[in-house]
Design an enzyme around this catalytic site. Structure first.
Site, PDB file in Angstrom:
ATOM      1  N   ARG A 128       4.231  -8.252  -9.858  1.00 54.98           N
ATOM      2  CA  ARG A 128       3.167  -7.242  -9.841  1.00 54.98           C
ATOM      3  C   ARG A 128       3.224  -6.392 -11.115  1.00 54.98           C
ATOM      4  O   ARG A 128       2.192  -6.030 -11.677  1.00 54.98           O
ATOM      5  CB  ARG A 128       3.323  -6.346  -8.607  1.00 54.98           C
ATOM      6  CG  ARG A 128       2.200  -5.329  -8.446  1.00 54.98           C
ATOM      7  CD  ARG A 128       2.195  -4.676  -7.088  1.00 54.98           C
ATOM      8  NE  ARG A 128       3.236  -3.670  -6.949  1.00 54.98           N
ATOM      9  CZ  ARG A 128       3.501  -3.010  -5.815  1.00 54.98           C
ATOM     10  NH1 ARG A 128       2.811  -3.279  -4.728  1.00 54.98           N
ATOM     11  NH2 ARG A 128       4.448  -2.102  -5.776  1.00 54.98           N
ATOM     12  N   ARG A 146      14.696   1.688  -5.983  1.00 57.77           N
ATOM     13  CA  ARG A 146      13.738   1.939  -4.888  1.00 57.77           C
ATOM     14  C   ARG A 146      14.179   1.247  -3.603  1.00 57.77           C
ATOM     15  O   ARG A 146      14.060   1.805  -2.510  1.00 57.77           O
ATOM     16  CB  ARG A 146      12.339   1.454  -5.291  1.00 57.77           C
ATOM     17  CG  ARG A 146      11.650   2.441  -6.235  1.00 57.77           C
ATOM     18  CD  ARG A 146      10.601   1.765  -7.083  1.00 57.77           C
ATOM     19  NE  ARG A 146       9.507   1.191  -6.338  1.00 57.77           N
ATOM     20  CZ  ARG A 146       8.713   0.217  -6.816  1.00 57.77           C
ATOM     21  NH1 ARG A 146       8.914  -0.269  -8.032  1.00 57.77           N
ATOM     22  NH2 ARG A 146       7.732  -0.247  -6.094  1.00 57.77           N
TER      23      ARG A 146
HETATM   24  P1  ADP Z   1       6.318   1.049  -3.039  1.00 56.38           P
HETATM   25  O1  ADP Z   1       6.236   1.010  -1.538  1.00 56.38           O
HETATM   26  O2  ADP Z   1       6.014  -0.262  -3.684  1.00 56.38           O
HETATM   27  O3  ADP Z   1       7.598   1.663  -3.559  1.00 56.38           O
HETATM   28  P2  ADP Z   1       4.457   3.300  -3.188  1.00 56.38           P
HETATM   29  O4  ADP Z   1       3.170   3.219  -3.896  1.00 56.38           O
HETATM   30  O5  ADP Z   1       4.429   3.491  -1.700  1.00 56.38           O
HETATM   31  O6  ADP Z   1       5.182   1.956  -3.604  1.00 56.38           O
HETATM   32  O7  ADP Z   1       5.357   4.484  -3.793  1.00 56.38           O
HETATM   33  C1  ADP Z   1       5.625   4.591  -5.162  1.00 56.38           C
HETATM   34  C2  ADP Z   1       6.589   5.746  -5.411  1.00 56.38           C
HETATM   35  O8  ADP Z   1       5.955   6.993  -5.017  1.00 56.38           O
HETATM   36  C3  ADP Z   1       7.909   5.727  -4.622  1.00 56.38           C
HETATM   37  O9  ADP Z   1       8.897   4.959  -5.258  1.00 56.38           O
HETATM   38  C4  ADP Z   1       8.260   7.219  -4.566  1.00 56.38           C
HETATM   39  O10 ADP Z   1       8.829   7.666  -5.766  1.00 56.38           O
HETATM   40  C5  ADP Z   1       6.896   7.890  -4.443  1.00 56.38           C
HETATM   41  N1  ADP Z   1       6.538   8.117  -3.020  1.00 56.38           N
HETATM   42  C6  ADP Z   1       5.548   7.472  -2.333  1.00 56.38           C
HETATM   43  N2  ADP Z   1       5.514   7.901  -1.059  1.00 56.38           N
HETATM   44  C7  ADP Z   1       6.490   8.824  -0.923  1.00 56.38           C
HETATM   45  C8  ADP Z   1       6.979   9.606   0.152  1.00 56.38           C
HETATM   46  N3  ADP Z   1       6.437   9.531   1.379  1.00 56.38           N
HETATM   47  N4  ADP Z   1       8.011  10.463  -0.080  1.00 56.38           N
HETATM   48  C9  ADP Z   1       8.558  10.558  -1.290  1.00 56.38           C
HETATM   49  N5  ADP Z   1       8.169   9.834  -2.350  1.00 56.38           N
HETATM   50  C10 ADP Z   1       7.148   8.964  -2.181  1.00 56.38           C
END
Ligand code: ADP
Length: 192
Positions: A128, A146
């Site tokens: 991706r 992550r």
């Molecule tokens: P993925 O599930 O592929 O990691 P996301 O788009 O859900 O991608 O999230 C990208 C980034 O945004 C995360 O790695 C984190 O840093 C931040 N993030 C997203 N949702 C949250 C959350 N609920 N709490 C804290 N950080 C978040």
């Protein structure tokens, strides 16, 4: 009302499946990752703050994320419910979500977790990263961090929802269409 929480490690396919789910069940799709990225793009204060964490593969602090989501939940208009994607990621976030919903006389209907092994997650995210501008998908170290954060802080939420009999697990190692069908039948059975 149908309030679905789509769950799983980064790269499991939550975003892809959320798009189908939101249309099929007329749900308001709230993706915290998407909201952060939109803010980063527009260089808002929230975006500038969140970027420092996201770029390192860390979670954005709870108080920032919870306030942001609470605001986004205000406008629901004529949807059949919410679809939470990427939220909650900590116990604190899950408790806040329960509070928000309780005040609206609602609750989470189901948590659907898409299971995918780590090697496959890394492969998918790097792929991706080649076609998107997401910096957090372009570096293997950040991807691994992550996944580690997921294991250490987020995965425990499966138990949180299992204790409330709301946890449902599906195998994400098949085609997009297959996963979609499995999720739809879980929800349809639940609604009967
Ligand atoms: P993925 O599930 O592929 O990691 P996301 O788009 O859900 O991608 O999230 C990208 C980034 O945004 C995360 O790695 C984190 O840093 C931040 N993030 C997203 N949702 C949250 C959350 N609920 N709490 C804290 N950080 C978040």
């Amino acid at each position: 009302m149908l309030n679905i929480l789509i769950f799983g490690p980064p790269g499991c396919g939550k975003g892809t499946q959320s798009e189908f789910l939101a249309i099929q069940y007329n749900l308001k799709h709230l993706s915290t990752g998407d909201i952060f990225r939109e803010n980063i793009k527009n260089k808002t204060d929230l975006g500038i703050e969140a970027k420092t964490y996201i770029d390192q593969g860390q979670l954005v602090p709870d108080f920032i994320t919870i306030n942001m989501l609470g605001e986004k939940m205000q406008s629901k208009s004529d949807f059949n419910g919410f679809l939470f994607d990427g939220f909650p990621r900590t116990i604190k976030q899950a408790e806040s979500l329960d509070d928000f919903l309780f005040k609206m006389n609602q609750e989470i209907s189901m948590m659907i977790c898409i299971e995918v092994p780590k090697e496959e997650l890394v492969k998918r995210l790097l792929k991706r990263g080649k076609s998107s501008d997401r910096a957090d998908d372009q570096n293997k170290e950040i991807i691994l961090s992550r996944i580690k954060v997921y294991k250490e802080q987020t995965e425990i939420l499966k138990e949180y929802y299992d204790q409330k009999n709301k946890f449902f697990n599906i195998d994400g190692m098949s085609t997009i269409d297959d996963v979609k069908q499995k999720i739809f039948s879980l929800i349809n059975n639940h609604q009967k």
